[in-house]
Write a protein that holds these residues in place. Structure first.
Motif, short mmCIF file in Angstrom:
data_model
loop_
_atom_site.label_atom_id
_atom_site.label_comp_id
_atom_site.label_asym_id
_atom_site.label_seq_id
_atom_site.Cartn_x
_atom_site.Cartn_y
_atom_site.Cartn_z
N PHE A 99 0.78 -1.23 0.00
CA PHE A 99 0.00 0.00 0.00
C PHE A 99 0.82 1.29 0.00
O PHE A 99 0.25 2.37 -0.08
CB PHE A 99 -0.92 0.01 1.23
CG PHE A 99 -1.77 -1.22 1.36
CD1 PHE A 99 -2.79 -1.49 0.45
CD2 PHE A 99 -1.54 -2.14 2.38
CE1 PHE A 99 -3.56 -2.64 0.56
CE2 PHE A 99 -2.30 -3.28 2.50
CZ PHE A 99 -3.32 -3.54 1.58
N GLY A 100 2.15 1.22 0.10
CA GLY A 100 2.96 2.42 0.15
C GLY A 100 3.13 2.93 1.57
O GLY A 100 2.73 2.29 2.54
N LEU A 101 3.73 4.13 1.71
CA LEU A 101 4.15 4.64 3.01
C LEU A 101 3.17 5.61 3.67
O LEU A 101 3.14 5.71 4.90
CB LEU A 101 5.51 5.34 2.87
CG LEU A 101 6.69 4.47 2.43
CD1 LEU A 101 7.94 5.34 2.28
CD2 LEU A 101 6.93 3.34 3.42
N LYS A 102 2.38 6.32 2.88
CA LYS A 102 1.58 7.41 3.45
C LYS A 102 0.64 6.92 4.54
O LYS A 102 0.54 7.52 5.62
CB LYS A 102 0.78 8.13 2.35
CG LYS A 102 0.03 9.36 2.87
CD LYS A 102 -0.66 10.10 1.74
CE LYS A 102 -1.41 11.33 2.24
NZ LYS A 102 -0.50 12.38 2.74
N TRP A 103 -0.06 5.82 4.28
CA TRP A 103 -1.03 5.29 5.23
C TRP A 103 -0.52 4.02 5.93
O TRP A 103 -1.31 3.28 6.50
CB TRP A 103 -2.36 5.00 4.51
CG TRP A 103 -3.03 6.26 4.04
CD1 TRP A 103 -2.96 6.81 2.80
CD2 TRP A 103 -3.85 7.12 4.83
NE1 TRP A 103 -3.69 7.97 2.74
CE2 TRP A 103 -4.25 8.19 3.98
CE3 TRP A 103 -4.29 7.11 6.15
CZ2 TRP A 103 -5.07 9.23 4.42
CZ3 TRP A 103 -5.10 8.14 6.59
CH2 TRP A 103 -5.49 9.18 5.72
N GLN A 104 0.78 3.80 5.90
CA GLN A 104 1.31 2.57 6.47
C GLN A 104 0.98 2.40 7.94
O GLN A 104 0.55 1.32 8.38
CB GLN A 104 2.83 2.50 6.28
CG GLN A 104 3.43 1.21 6.85
CD GLN A 104 4.95 1.22 6.90
OE1 GLN A 104 5.57 2.16 6.43
NE2 GLN A 104 5.54 0.18 7.46
N ALA A 105 1.17 3.44 8.74
CA ALA A 105 0.93 3.33 10.18
C ALA A 105 -0.52 2.97 10.47
O ALA A 105 -0.82 2.14 11.34
CB ALA A 105 1.30 4.63 10.88
N MET A 106 -1.46 3.56 9.73
CA MET A 106 -2.87 3.27 9.98
C MET A 106 -3.22 1.86 9.52
O MET A 106 -3.90 1.10 10.24
CB MET A 106 -3.76 4.28 9.26
CG MET A 106 -5.24 4.12 9.61
SD MET A 106 -6.37 4.97 8.49
CE MET A 106 -6.32 3.87 7.06
N ILE A 107 -2.78 1.46 8.32
CA ILE A 107 -3.13 0.14 7.80
C ILE A 107 -2.46 -0.96 8.63
O ILE A 107 -3.08 -1.99 8.92
CB ILE A 107 -2.73 0.03 6.31
CG1 ILE A 107 -3.59 1.00 5.49
CG2 ILE A 107 -2.91 -1.40 5.79
CD1 ILE A 107 -3.20 1.10 4.03
N GLN A 108 -1.24 -0.73 9.04
CA GLN A 108 -0.60 -1.69 9.93
C GLN A 108 -1.37 -1.78 11.24
O GLN A 108 -1.49 -2.85 11.84
CB GLN A 108 0.85 -1.27 10.19
CG GLN A 108 1.71 -2.37 10.78
CD GLN A 108 3.17 -1.95 10.88
OE1 GLN A 108 3.65 -1.15 10.07
NE2 GLN A 108 3.88 -2.48 11.85
N GLY A 109 -1.92 -0.65 11.68
CA GLY A 109 -2.74 -0.65 12.88
C GLY A 109 -4.02 -1.44 12.72
O GLY A 109 -4.49 -2.09 13.66
N LEU A 110 -4.61 -1.42 11.51
CA LEU A 110 -5.81 -2.21 11.25
C LEU A 110 -5.51 -3.70 11.39
O LEU A 110 -6.29 -4.45 11.98
CB LEU A 110 -6.35 -1.91 9.85
CG LEU A 110 -6.89 -0.51 9.62
CD1 LEU A 110 -7.17 -0.28 8.14
CD2 LEU A 110 -8.15 -0.27 10.45
N ALA A 111 -4.36 -4.14 10.86
CA ALA A 111 -3.95 -5.54 11.03
C ALA A 111 -3.70 -5.84 12.50
O ALA A 111 -4.02 -6.92 13.00
CB ALA A 111 -2.71 -5.84 10.20
N PHE A 112 -3.13 -4.86 13.19
CA PHE A 112 -2.75 -5.06 14.58
C PHE A 112 -3.97 -5.22 15.50
O PHE A 112 -3.86 -5.81 16.58
CB PHE A 112 -1.90 -3.88 15.04
CG PHE A 112 -1.16 -4.13 16.31
CD1 PHE A 112 -0.15 -5.07 16.38
CD2 PHE A 112 -1.46 -3.41 17.46
CE1 PHE A 112 0.54 -5.30 17.55
CE2 PHE A 112 -0.78 -3.63 18.64
CZ PHE A 112 0.23 -4.58 18.69
N MET A 113 -5.13 -4.71 15.09
CA MET A 113 -6.34 -4.92 15.88
C MET A 113 -6.61 -6.40 16.07
O MET A 113 -6.99 -6.85 17.15
CB MET A 113 -7.52 -4.24 15.19
CG MET A 113 -7.51 -2.72 15.27
SD MET A 113 -8.80 -1.96 14.26
CE MET A 113 -10.27 -2.57 15.07
#
Length: 411
Positions: A339-353
């Motif tokens: 998905f690239g870098l811009k939204w990485q922290a949020m998308i990684q957070g979605l997996a982390f849920m």
């Protein structure tokens, strides 16, 4: 190595700050189980009460992680990380002065959980990923994850020494002092806000809303499978960090063995994180993730079917440590590639849920099963069975639907 250092020289303060912040946030959290027996006996709460607080911590961390990631897009990393560091200090201080379940629940549960959403792996890995070129990203993520694993080597022995010499409250006061060091580390890591984002490719997420980015993430089958298997990771790891000290105490082993084992996990964590970061630059990250889950489950089954001894416990800690935070660079690298870098922290957070729902069940479910059955046998058997299932599905899907080789990914 010299060439890698030359590439990283301009961003070393950022990477060091992210590593120190990560090592303290994870190391302190992983060592809280050392205080479970004396704390619960002193303030007269049950084991399941204490583990419920840690379970709430994991849920707060998991469900606030996407929000923290989205806020970094709007406000930058530095303010989010500094606020998270302050919350960590407040949470530990509240635990140190606790006289009942409410203070443990708010301090060790809600405040530390919210802090981890702002200071732990998803944020630290996103900082590191943005700071370096794509050609060395997976390797650097492994190095940061490895440096972040050193916290248990520091915090577990300090906590146990203070706990045995001066009581659990002084042990937690010592943790407060260590947590204060997160604030300057977060400040230096926040320099990443000045690093410009690379232009996204056609298959990466660029300028869009958080809702649209979330929808795109969950329309990706590889991401969905990775997220489901991530559940197993959280359940196994938090079960161990929460209940292993109690299990060893029940078996009549030296209390210092708990700290030594957590320290062993932290030490081999460094080697495992570096190895899997290096491996993720060369092979399929998702297949490597599945392999980690499978081998962890085999190690759990081996250890808990044998009578525990200091030698087998330390060997078990070494094996689990090698397979512990190696998932960090693999998940972070896979999300950046997808998905690239811009939204990485949020998308990684979605997996982390998903990871944190598993963590909730590992911490609280283990405590409930122990209170009901008087042993941890059923808890570890469930962890092994689900770990094998999740790992096999992850490997099979990764091999059936392989992604593009890492070398072909563009920044």
């Amino acid at each position: 190595m010299a060439a890698l250092l030359q590439i990283l020289r301009p961003t070393l303060p950022i990477l060091i700050g992210a590593s120190v912040m990560l090592t303290l946030s994870m190391g302190l959290r992983q060592s809280l189980g050392l205080f479970m027996q004396p704390l619960t006996q002193d303030i007269r709460i049950s084991v399941s009460d204490f583990t419920l607080a840690l379970a709430v911590q994991n849920l707060a961390w998991g469900f606030l992680q996407p929000l923290a990631g989205a806020l970094t897009v709007r406000y930058g990393f530095r303010p989010i990380m500094i606020i998270g560091s302050l919350l960590y200090v407040a949470g530990l201080a509240l635990m140190a002065g606790a006289n009942g379940i409410l203070s443990i629940m708010i301090g060790g549960g809600v405040l530390i959980g919210a802090s981890l959403a702002c200071t732990a792996a998803a944020i630290a890995m996103s900082v590191a990923a943005r700071a370096v070129p794509a050609s060395v990203r997976s390797t650097v993520l492994g190095l940061v994850s490895g440096a972040g694993s050193l916290g248990a080597l520091l915090s577990a022995p300090i906590g146990q020494i203070l706990n045995e010499g001066y009581g659990w409250r002084m042990g937690l006061v010592g943790f407060v002092v260590l947590a204060l060091l997160m604030i300057p580390a977060a400040w230096y890591a926040g320099r990443v806000d000045r690093v410009p984002l690379p232009k996204p490719t056609d298959d990466e997420i660029g300028d869009t809303s958080a809702g649209a980015a979330t929808k795109m993430a969950f329309s990706n089958a590889s991401f969905v499978v990775m997220t489901g298997a991530y559940f197993v990771c959280g359940m196994q790891l938090v079960f161990l960090t929460t209940h292993l000290p109690s299990y060893l105490a029940i078996c009549g082993l030296d209390p210092m063995l708990s700290a030594q084992t957590l320290g062993m996990i932290g030490g081999f964590n460094v080697l495992g994180s570096i190895f899997f970061g290096w491996a993720g630059q060369r092979w399929n990250k998702l297949a490597l993730l599945g392999g980690i889950y499978i081998f962890r489950s085999i190690a759990l089954a081996w250890y808990f079917t044998l009578p525990p001894t200091p030698a087998t416990t330390l060997l078990f800690g070494a094996i689990m440590g090698f397979l512990w935070m190696g998932v960090g660079p693999l998940v972070a690298g896979a999300v950046a590639e997808m998905f690239g870098l811009k939204w990485q922290a949020m998308i990684q957070g979605l997996a982390f849920m998903s990871h944190q729902v598993g963590s909730f069940l590992g911490a609280y479910g283990g405590g409930v099963l122990y209170d009901a059955l008087g042993s941890y046998t059923m808890a570890w058997r469930i962890g092994v069975a689900l770990g094998l299932a999740g790992g096999i599905v992850q490997v099979a899907f990764a091999l059936i639907r392989p992604g593009r080789p890492p070398q072909m990914q563009t920044a």
